[in-house]
Motif scaffolding. Sequence first.
Motif, PDB file in Angstrom:
ATOM      1  N   GLU A 317       0.814  -1.216   0.000  1.00 44.66           N
ATOM      2  CA  GLU A 317       0.000   0.000   0.000  1.00 44.66           C
ATOM      3  C   GLU A 317       0.845   1.263   0.000  1.00 44.66           C
ATOM      4  OE1 GLU A 317      -2.326  -0.704   3.455  1.00 44.66           O
ATOM      5  OE2 GLU A 317      -3.558  -2.254   2.509  1.00 44.66           O
ATOM      6  N   VAL A 321       1.409   5.847  -2.043  1.00 38.22           N
ATOM      7  CA  VAL A 321       1.329   7.054  -1.219  1.00 38.22           C
ATOM      8  C   VAL A 321       1.875   8.256  -1.999  1.00 38.22           C
ATOM      9  CG1 VAL A 321       2.156   8.188   0.878  1.00 38.22           C
ATOM     10  CG2 VAL A 321       1.508   5.769   0.933  1.00 38.22           C
ATOM     11  N   MET A 375      -5.478   8.764   2.460  1.00 40.28           N
ATOM     12  CA  MET A 375      -4.930   8.861   1.115  1.00 40.28           C
ATOM     13  C   MET A 375      -5.321  10.173   0.460  1.00 40.28           C
ATOM     14  SD  MET A 375      -2.914   7.349  -0.978  1.00 40.28           S
ATOM     15  CE  MET A 375      -2.840   5.653  -0.402  1.00 40.28           C
ATOM     16  N   ARG A 379      -2.886  13.206  -0.707  1.00 34.90           N
ATOM     17  CA  ARG A 379      -2.971  13.663  -2.098  1.00 34.90           C
ATOM     18  C   ARG A 379      -3.213  15.181  -2.156  1.00 34.90           C
ATOM     19  NH1 ARG A 379      -6.817  10.452  -3.485  1.00 34.90           N
ATOM     20  NH2 ARG A 379      -5.442   8.694  -3.950  1.00 34.90           N
TER      21      ARG A 379
END
Length: 407
Positions: A317, A321, A375, A379
């Motif tokens: 995961e 990122v 997330m 972002r």
Amino acid sequence: MKYSIILVFFIILGACKNVDSKVISIKEDVTFLSDDKLEGRQTGTKGEQAAADYIANRFKTLGLAPKGTEGYLQKFSFKPKTNPHQVVTYTVKDGDSTITGINIVGFLNNKAENTIVIGAHFDHLGYGAEGSLHRGERAIHNGADDNASGVSVLLNLASKLKNANTNNNYLFIAFSGEEMGLLGSNYFVKNPTIDIKKVNYMINMDMVGRLKADSTLAVYGVGTSPILRQTLKAHNTKFKLIDKESGVGPSDHTSFYNADIPVLHFFTGQHEDYHKPSDDADKLNIEGMELISNYIFNVISDLDNNGKLAFRKTKNESENVPRFKVGLGVIPDYLFDGKGMRIDGISEDKPAQKAGLQKGDIVIKIGDSTIVDMMSYMRALSAFETGQRTKVVVDRNGKQVEAEIEF
């Protein structure tokens, strides 16, 4: 310095003399390991050596056989990395910068085919090594949660497993060098003191001392073997479980996952004392640590008759990122499962504090970006540079509050 370490050894001796007459509790272990006398257990220091001796003596009194390269100890020497992408070289020839770390390794031999590894790192940041978030005067970072808590639960599990679940052997490892880049666990996997191919699975505990009021417990690596998720759910009566598939993360289980070994990593979440001198034993949830120990024991018991677990690769995961150059200066609540990013701590003199944001605020918008999870939060940050300004909207006790942030 010299006097304090001598005093530590007298305390160790006294503890070991009494160990046969009384059971050492989780609270006693974690209190000793996070005492000022160990001076923060930084890798390669006398304080870490004193902690290693304490753990080795506890292994001995628990009836674990030594499985290091020098009794219970497995020493490794290295030079610190000069850049984050450098591969550490463990064998060094010259130079004053050489550091020696110590893994402590104890074995419970049930004469079984396979072995379960149970691990926790015991090193920390000393007086404030790289990674410290403290900005005040030089002070001891005791690391009660990070990770005296994990070692104390490890010792408690060793006492439980002495006379139970004999279809596997057990290898208990207290790792050094975790704070410097998983060095101790990486070294062990590359230089194992047992047949690494006979390792059934690995359980890791890192920061398990701050179980919150809602009993949220994160478990990483549930996708590394098909049976793990259902087993965890079958024995969960106490926790609000947040399970993660990936076997990769910022702790020692990653070293074993990279060797194609199923892993489970237990974690109760970050907090505002993380990597600060204020991470002390009086803030720990001892009852919560006992619940976690019992839960892990029940999971191990269920898996006892399942033979060697099948390994399964998981999606990393962390590869997805977003990269970002700025931050709010907050500690996110990584276990929050609502909409947005909940703030679990505020760093001093950082953008969030200057803008009046508070612990408990839930960030729901940054600039034009809606924040629904970690997330989307990262972002949104990736779109900004140092010196830029934007609006941040938070949910504060059900009301929307807007603030202006300067990165």
